[in-house]
Design a protein around this motif. Structure first.
Motif, PDB file in Angstrom:
ATOM      1  N   ASN A 178       0.819  -1.213   0.000  1.00 54.27           N
ATOM      2  CA  ASN A 178       0.000   0.000   0.000  1.00 54.27           C
ATOM      3  C   ASN A 178       0.851   1.260   0.000  1.00 54.27           C
ATOM      4  N   THR A 179       2.018   1.181   0.611  1.00 52.44           N
ATOM      5  CA  THR A 179       2.916   2.333   0.690  1.00 52.44           C
ATOM      6  C   THR A 179       4.321   1.835   0.976  1.00 52.44           C
ATOM      7  N   LEU A 180       5.311   2.668   0.727  1.00 55.63           N
ATOM      8  CA  LEU A 180       6.698   2.356   1.035  1.00 55.63           C
ATOM      9  C   LEU A 180       7.184   3.296   2.128  1.00 55.63           C
ATOM     10  N   PRO A 181       8.018   2.818   3.058  1.00 53.25           N
ATOM     11  CA  PRO A 181       8.512   3.690   4.132  1.00 53.25           C
ATOM     12  C   PRO A 181       9.378   4.810   3.569  1.00 53.25           C
ATOM     13  N   LYS A 182       9.146   6.011   4.095  1.00 46.30           N
ATOM     14  CA  LYS A 182       9.878   7.183   3.613  1.00 46.30           C
ATOM     15  C   LYS A 182      10.385   8.008   4.784  1.00 46.30           C
ATOM     16  N   GLY A 183      11.449   8.766   4.525  1.00 44.48           N
ATOM     17  CA  GLY A 183      11.991   9.678   5.516  1.00 44.48           C
ATOM     18  C   GLY A 183      11.295  11.026   5.437  1.00 44.48           C
ATOM     19  N   PRO A 184      11.730  11.991   6.245  1.00 44.48           N
ATOM     20  CA  PRO A 184      11.103  13.325   6.264  1.00 44.48           C
ATOM     21  C   PRO A 184      11.130  14.026   4.912  1.00 44.48           C
ATOM     22  N   SER A 185      12.149  13.725   4.089  1.00 44.92           N
ATOM     23  CA  SER A 185      12.258  14.374   2.786  1.00 44.92           C
ATOM     24  C   SER A 185      11.419  13.680   1.725  1.00 44.92           C
ATOM     25  N   GLY A 186      10.795  12.557   2.080  1.00 43.82           N
ATOM     26  CA  GLY A 186       9.993  11.820   1.123  1.00 43.82           C
ATOM     27  C   GLY A 186      10.757  10.742   0.376  1.00 43.82           C
ATOM     28  N   LYS A 187      12.034  10.581   0.684  1.00 38.67           N
ATOM     29  CA  LYS A 187      12.843   9.561   0.016  1.00 38.67           C
ATOM     30  C   LYS A 187      12.527   8.184   0.587  1.00 38.67           C
ATOM     31  N   ILE A 188      12.418   7.205  -0.307  1.00 34.12           N
ATOM     32  CA  ILE A 188      12.147   5.836   0.115  1.00 34.12           C
ATOM     33  C   ILE A 188      13.323   5.302   0.928  1.00 34.12           C
ATOM     34  N   GLN A 189      13.013   4.702   2.073  1.00 35.24           N
ATOM     35  CA  GLN A 189      14.049   4.154   2.948  1.00 35.24           C
ATOM     36  C   GLN A 189      14.148   2.639   2.738  1.00 35.24           C
ATOM     37  N   ARG A 190      15.094   2.262   1.918  1.00 34.82           N
ATOM     38  CA  ARG A 190      15.225   0.858   1.550  1.00 34.82           C
ATOM     39  C   ARG A 190      15.529  -0.030   2.754  1.00 34.82           C
ATOM     40  N   LEU A 191      16.357   0.469   3.663  1.00 32.34           N
ATOM     41  CA  LEU A 191      16.782  -0.374   4.767  1.00 32.34           C
ATOM     42  C   LEU A 191      15.620  -0.755   5.685  1.00 32.34           C
ATOM     43  N   LYS A 192      14.534   0.021   5.655  1.00 36.83           N
ATOM     44  CA  LYS A 192      13.349  -0.316   6.448  1.00 36.83           C
ATOM     45  C   LYS A 192      12.415  -1.275   5.712  1.00 36.83           C
ATOM     46  N   LEU A 193      12.648  -1.447   4.420  1.00 38.04           N
ATOM     47  CA  LEU A 193      11.762  -2.302   3.640  1.00 38.04           C
ATOM     48  C   LEU A 193      11.884  -3.776   4.014  1.00 38.04           C
ATOM     49  N   VAL A 194      13.086  -4.184   4.433  1.00 36.09           N
ATOM     50  CA  VAL A 194      13.289  -5.587   4.804  1.00 36.09           C
ATOM     51  C   VAL A 194      12.332  -5.985   5.920  1.00 36.09           C
ATOM     52  N   ASP A 195      12.130  -5.077   6.878  1.00 34.11           N
ATOM     53  CA  ASP A 195      11.155  -5.342   7.940  1.00 34.11           C
ATOM     54  C   ASP A 195       9.730  -5.156   7.438  1.00 34.11           C
ATOM     55  N   ALA A 196       9.529  -4.145   6.568  1.00 34.90           N
ATOM     56  CA  ALA A 196       8.173  -3.823   6.126  1.00 34.90           C
ATOM     57  C   ALA A 196       7.554  -4.927   5.286  1.00 34.90           C
ATOM     58  N   ILE A 197       8.343  -5.670   4.539  1.00 40.64           N
ATOM     59  CA  ILE A 197       7.772  -6.690   3.663  1.00 40.64           C
ATOM     60  C   ILE A 197       7.254  -7.901   4.437  1.00 40.64           C
ATOM     61  N   GLY A 198       7.493  -7.896   5.740  1.00 41.23           N
ATOM     62  CA  GLY A 198       6.955  -8.987   6.556  1.00 41.23           C
ATOM     63  C   GLY A 198       5.626  -8.638   7.194  1.00 41.23           C
ATOM     64  N   GLU A 199       5.131  -7.408   6.936  1.00 41.07           N
ATOM     65  CA  GLU A 199       3.879  -6.974   7.543  1.00 41.07           C
ATOM     66  C   GLU A 199       2.683  -7.566   6.799  1.00 41.07           C
ATOM     67  N   PRO A 200       1.536  -7.707   7.475  1.00 38.83           N
ATOM     68  CA  PRO A 200       0.375  -8.382   6.898  1.00 38.83           C
ATOM     69  C   PRO A 200      -0.308  -7.645   5.764  1.00 38.83           C
ATOM     70  N   ASP A 201      -0.005  -6.337   5.522  1.00 39.89           N
ATOM     71  CA  ASP A 201      -0.694  -5.617   4.455  1.00 39.89           C
ATOM     72  C   ASP A 201       0.054  -5.710   3.136  1.00 39.89           C
ATOM     73  N   THR A 202       0.958  -6.665   3.018  1.00 43.03           N
ATOM     74  CA  THR A 202       1.685  -6.853   1.762  1.00 43.03           C
ATOM     75  C   THR A 202       1.358  -8.233   1.207  1.00 43.03           C
ATOM     76  N   SER A 203       1.423  -8.345  -0.098  1.00 39.77           N
ATOM     77  CA  SER A 203       1.266  -9.642  -0.744  1.00 39.77           C
ATOM     78  C   SER A 203       2.505  -9.927  -1.557  1.00 39.77           C
ATOM     79  N   ALA A 204       2.961 -11.162  -1.546  1.00 38.35           N
ATOM     80  CA  ALA A 204       4.200 -11.519  -2.219  1.00 38.35           C
ATOM     81  C   ALA A 204       3.959 -12.671  -3.173  1.00 38.35           C
ATOM     82  N   VAL A 205       4.619 -12.575  -4.327  1.00 36.82           N
ATOM     83  CA  VAL A 205       4.553 -13.649  -5.310  1.00 36.82           C
ATOM     84  C   VAL A 205       5.977 -13.901  -5.840  1.00 36.82           C
TER      85      VAL A 205
END
Length: 206
Positions: free
Chosen positions: A179-206
């Motif tokens: 639904n969304t990607l984690p971002k910092g105050p400047s709006g830049k996508i924070q890749r290092l937080k994505l590893v944790d975020a992809i384990g959340e229940p609001d994501t689907s993986a194929v």
């Protein structure tokens, strides 16, 4: 007006830095300092670390010689940690961060290269790839994608698109529709937080 082309153009242009001016910006290729990079035209289109030096730059960290030594080369160039390349006209473009490189089977893979291909796929609003642990290669490629409003992304179709543009080796092993990607105050996508975020229940993986 084409919103897809506008979105892609904004994604590509946001990493444009400009030209080298009087050795203030330089691309540092491996361990060799090419301080006359722009003047000599050596190594254009080669990805390397962007390093800077000039009167507008700090000399070091206050009362912290260890941090200063880590941040600067022995001849005074500041290591930004950004990867970039220079085109034939001397313009520099940021291609990623060194610490975000994915090392798959001993080969360095730039996340930004894969991002750019995913952004070419219709219906993609945001995209970012990260490295995930893998028993065979050490790291594998995972893609996180946010669809545009009203759009639906079929991961298998996106996978085929990536294989056509990148080949099988660089194509993400798994695609997460989010639904969304984690971002910092400047709006830049924070890749290092994505590893944790992809384990959340609001994501689907194929």
């Amino acid at each position: 007006f084409d919103p897809f082309r506008t979105q892609l153009a904004c994604h590509l242009l946001r990493d444009f830095l400009g030209q080298v001016v009087d050795d203030v910006v330089i691309l540092h290729l491996d361990a060799v300092a090419l301080h006359q990079f722009a003047r000599l035209g050596v190594g254009t289109h080669v990805e390397a670390e962007i390093q800077v030096r000039g009167p507008n730059l700090m000399r070091g960290y206050l009362k912290n010689p260890e941090a200063t030594a880590a941040a600067f080369t022995t001849d005074g160039w500041y290591r930004t940690g950004d990867l970039g390349c220079m085109d034939d006209e001397g313009f520099i473009f940021v291609t990623g961060r060194i610490k975000e490189l994915i090392i798959k089977g001993g080969e360095n893979i730039s996340p930004r290269e894969i991002d750019d291909v995913i952004y070419q796929f219709p219906g993609v609003l945001e995209a970012a790839v990260v490295g995930i642990p893998d028993t065979r290669y050490g790291e594998e490629v995972a893609a996180c994608v946010v669809p545009s409003p009203g759009a639906s992304i079929v991961p298998e179709a996106l996978r085929r698109h990536c294989e056509e543009k990148l080949g099988v080796f660089k194509t993400p092993k798994v695609f997460h529709v989010m639904n969304t990607l984690p971002k910092g105050p400047s709006g830049k996508i924070q890749r290092l937080k994505l590893v944790d975020a992809i384990g959340e229940p609001d994501t689907s993986a194929v």
